[in-house]
Design a protein around this motif. Structure first.
Motif, PDB file in Angstrom:
ATOM      1  N   ILE A 104      -0.169   3.795 181.273  1.00 29.58           N
ATOM      2  CA  ILE A 104      -1.476   3.421 180.712  1.00 29.58           C
ATOM      3  C   ILE A 104      -2.330   2.759 181.789  1.00 29.58           C
ATOM      4  N   VAL A 105      -1.738   1.842 182.532  1.00 28.76           N
ATOM      5  CA  VAL A 105      -2.477   1.126 183.580  1.00 28.76           C
ATOM      6  C   VAL A 105      -2.919   2.095 184.682  1.00 28.76           C
ATOM      7  N   GLN A 106      -2.007   2.954 185.119  1.00 31.71           N
ATOM      8  CA  GLN A 106      -2.373   3.932 186.162  1.00 31.71           C
ATOM      9  C   GLN A 106      -3.529   4.816 185.704  1.00 31.71           C
ATOM     10  N   ASP A 107      -3.473   5.266 184.475  1.00 31.98           N
ATOM     11  CA  ASP A 107      -4.536   6.107 183.940  1.00 31.98           C
ATOM     12  C   ASP A 107      -5.856   5.344 183.887  1.00 31.98           C
ATOM     13  N   ALA A 108      -5.813   4.091 183.438  1.00 29.28           N
ATOM     14  CA  ALA A 108      -7.033   3.293 183.338  1.00 29.28           C
ATOM     15  C   ALA A 108      -7.657   3.067 184.710  1.00 29.28           C
ATOM     16  N   VAL A 109      -6.832   2.772 185.691  1.00 25.93           N
ATOM     17  CA  VAL A 109      -7.339   2.545 187.044  1.00 25.93           C
ATOM     18  C   VAL A 109      -7.951   3.831 187.601  1.00 25.93           C
ATOM     19  N   LEU A 137     -28.394  -1.531 191.949  1.00 26.36           N
ATOM     20  CA  LEU A 137     -27.936  -2.489 190.941  1.00 26.36           C
ATOM     21  C   LEU A 137     -27.659  -1.794 189.612  1.00 26.36           C
ATOM     22  N   GLU A 138     -28.528  -0.889 189.205  1.00 33.59           N
ATOM     23  CA  GLU A 138     -28.304  -0.147 187.959  1.00 33.59           C
ATOM     24  C   GLU A 138     -27.023   0.684 188.038  1.00 33.59           C
ATOM     25  N   GLN A 139     -26.793   1.304 189.185  1.00 33.07           N
ATOM     26  CA  GLN A 139     -25.585   2.094 189.386  1.00 33.07           C
ATOM     27  C   GLN A 139     -24.353   1.199 189.333  1.00 33.07           C
ATOM     28  N   LEU A 140     -24.420   0.056 189.967  1.00 44.05           N
ATOM     29  CA  LEU A 140     -23.305  -0.886 189.977  1.00 44.05           C
ATOM     30  C   LEU A 140     -22.999  -1.386 188.561  1.00 44.05           C
ATOM     31  N   ILE A 141     -24.024  -1.685 187.801  1.00 41.37           N
ATOM     32  CA  ILE A 141     -23.837  -2.149 186.420  1.00 41.37           C
ATOM     33  C   ILE A 141     -23.194  -1.048 185.580  1.00 41.37           C
ATOM     34  N   THR A 142     -23.656   0.178 185.729  1.00 38.04           N
ATOM     35  CA  THR A 142     -23.083   1.304 184.980  1.00 38.04           C
ATOM     36  C   THR A 142     -21.612   1.505 185.329  1.00 38.04           C
ATOM     37  N   GLN A 143     -21.299   1.485 186.622  1.00 33.77           N
ATOM     38  CA  GLN A 143     -19.910   1.661 187.053  1.00 33.77           C
ATOM     39  C   GLN A 143     -19.035   0.522 186.546  1.00 33.77           C
ATOM     40  N   THR A 144     -19.547  -0.693 186.572  1.00 33.94           N
ATOM     41  CA  THR A 144     -18.777  -1.843 186.113  1.00 33.94           C
ATOM     42  C   THR A 144     -18.530  -1.761 184.611  1.00 33.94           C
ATOM     43  N   ARG A 145     -19.538  -1.374 183.854  1.00 33.96           N
ATOM     44  CA  ARG A 145     -19.362  -1.217 182.397  1.00 33.96           C
ATOM     45  C   ARG A 145     -18.317  -0.144 182.086  1.00 33.96           C
ATOM     46  N   THR A 146     -18.382   0.958 182.807  1.00 33.69           N
ATOM     47  CA  THR A 146     -17.410   2.036 182.595  1.00 33.69           C
ATOM     48  C   THR A 146     -16.000   1.544 182.893  1.00 33.69           C
ATOM     49  N   MET A 205     -14.894  -1.530 182.845  1.00 38.29           N
ATOM     50  CA  MET A 205     -14.496  -2.503 181.822  1.00 38.29           C
ATOM     51  C   MET A 205     -14.114  -1.797 180.520  1.00 38.29           C
ATOM     52  N   ASP A 206     -14.839  -0.745 180.151  1.00 31.01           N
ATOM     53  CA  ASP A 206     -14.484   0.023 178.949  1.00 31.01           C
ATOM     54  C   ASP A 206     -13.086   0.613 179.074  1.00 31.01           C
ATOM     55  N   HIS A 207     -12.780   1.161 180.242  1.00 31.00           N
ATOM     56  CA  HIS A 207     -11.448   1.745 180.459  1.00 31.00           C
ATOM     57  C   HIS A 207     -10.367   0.668 180.415  1.00 31.00           C
ATOM     58  N   LEU A 208     -10.648  -0.485 180.969  1.00 29.45           N
ATOM     59  CA  LEU A 208      -9.657  -1.563 180.955  1.00 29.45           C
ATOM     60  C   LEU A 208      -9.454  -2.102 179.539  1.00 29.45           C
ATOM     61  N   ARG A 209     -10.530  -2.200 178.758  1.00 37.07           N
ATOM     62  CA  ARG A 209     -10.391  -2.633 177.351  1.00 37.07           C
ATOM     63  C   ARG A 209      -9.567  -1.630 176.557  1.00 37.07           C
TER      64      ARG A 209
END
Length: 134
Positions: free
Chosen positions: A98-103, A14-23, A25-29
């Motif tokens: 930009i989108v390709q890089d973010a993904v 769960l901690e790993q999943l939260i970290t990956q999700t935050r990362t 989301m940061d890239h998408l923002r």
């Protein structure tokens, strides 16, 4: 992790999943901000007509050299249309990059856990409760 975690690994997973999700989301923002700042340009009629488009393809500037008004209306209309399309296509290319890089930077998130995972955990908890009976 490629397979579902064991009960002992749940917290770490769960901690790993939260970290990956935050990362991610940061890239998408950041991508959203960069798209908002992106600007495509186009030029036609030997530089007499210039257009700027934002990252979403909306027009943000049109510049007509007074000499462009010497063109006949049909030619002027065609040139304006051409330069608008060029600016929008340029903005689209920038946005696509930009989108390709973010993904790519966001990386892949693990597959979501399905209902069998939850059911297995409930059955384990029930078994633990049952085995603790006096």
């Amino acid at each position: 992790m490629t397979s579902p975690p064991t009960p002992d690994e749940d917290r770490r997973y769960l901690e790993q999943l939260i970290t990956q999700t935050r990362t991610a989301m940061d890239h998408l923002r950041q991508a959203k901000r960069l798209i908002g700042e992106a600007e495509g340009t186009g030029e036609a009629a030997q530089g007499l007509i210039r257009v700027r488009a934002d990252g979403r393809g909306g027009l943000i500037g049109v510049s007509l050299n007074p000499r462009a008004l010497r063109l006949d209306t049909r030619t002027l209309g065609a040139e304006v249309t051409k330069v608008i399309q060029a600016a929008q296509e340029h903005a689209g290319r920038i946005t696509g990059e930009i989108v390709q890089d973010a993904v790519a930077r966001a990386g892949g998130l693990p597959a979501p856990l399905d209902e069998t995972f939850v059911r297995d955990r409930i059955e384990l908890a029930a078994a633990d409760l049952y085995s603790e009976r006096p």
